[in-house]
Design a protein around this motif. Structure first.
Motif, PDB file in Angstrom:
ATOM      1  N   LEU A   4      38.907  41.549  45.874  1.00 18.01           N
ATOM      2  CA  LEU A   4      38.120  41.449  47.369  1.00 18.01           C
ATOM      3  C   LEU A   4      38.129  43.091  47.819  1.00 18.01           C
ATOM      4  CD1 LEU A   4      40.305  38.488  48.575  1.00 18.01           C
ATOM      5  CD2 LEU A   4      37.754  38.516  48.182  1.00 18.01           C
ATOM      6  N   ALA A  24      33.356  39.430  46.137  1.00 17.17           N
ATOM      7  CA  ALA A  24      34.906  38.853  45.487  1.00 17.17           C
ATOM      8  C   ALA A  24      34.188  39.528  44.100  1.00 17.17           C
ATOM      9  CB  ALA A  24      34.674  37.399  45.954  1.00 17.17           C
ATOM     10  N   VAL A  29      33.195  32.886  45.580  1.00 19.22           N
ATOM     11  CA  VAL A  29      33.734  32.742  46.835  1.00 19.22           C
ATOM     12  C   VAL A  29      33.075  31.213  47.462  1.00 19.22           C
ATOM     13  CG1 VAL A  29      33.234  34.716  47.058  1.00 19.22           C
ATOM     14  CG2 VAL A  29      31.325  33.647  47.433  1.00 19.22           C
TER      15      VAL A  29
END
Length: 125
Positions: A4, A24, A29
């Motif tokens: 992240l 991400a 996600v």
């Protein structure tokens, strides 16, 4: 590997806006619960917002409700935090985090598993 990466922090005057991004990798996600948290110097970390894949629900802490908006973009695999009408009390390091167990995470992104490195937000008065 889960990663992240937050970005978008900076210095802004009170009343201004910033949009934080949480890019991400290693997972999608839209499959998990993603939360934004913040920690100011000398204070405990607090939950700011959460978006859950279980039902698409969103949560906001009382101090940011009506000013911040969380969203996710599947195409870029990124979660955003739009912050409007910023006040000096919003000054903190902002972190995004992911909870793999969406049910356990609940609506408030409890028990997150992975964290980003954080991005500094400073609001001047």
């Amino acid at each position: 590997e889960v990663q992240l990466v937050e970005s978008g922090g900076g210095l802004v005057e009170a009343g201004g806006s910033l949009r934080l991004s949480c890019a991400a990798s290693g997972f999608t996600v839209d499959d998990y619960a993603i939360g934004w948290f913040r920690q100011a110097p000398g204070k405990e970390r607090e939950g700011v917002s959460c978006i859950s894949s279980s039902d698409g629900s969103t949560y906001y802490g009382d101090s940011v409700k009506g000013r911040f908006t969380i969203s996710s973009d599947a195409a870029s695999n990124t979660v955003y935090l739009q912050m409007n009408n910023l006040v000096p009390e919003d000054t903190a390091v902002y972190y995004c985090a992911v909870a793999v167990d969406v049910v356990r995470a609940g609506p408030y992104c409890n028990d997150v598993d992975y964290w980003g490195q954080g991005t500094q937000v400073t609001v001047s008065s």
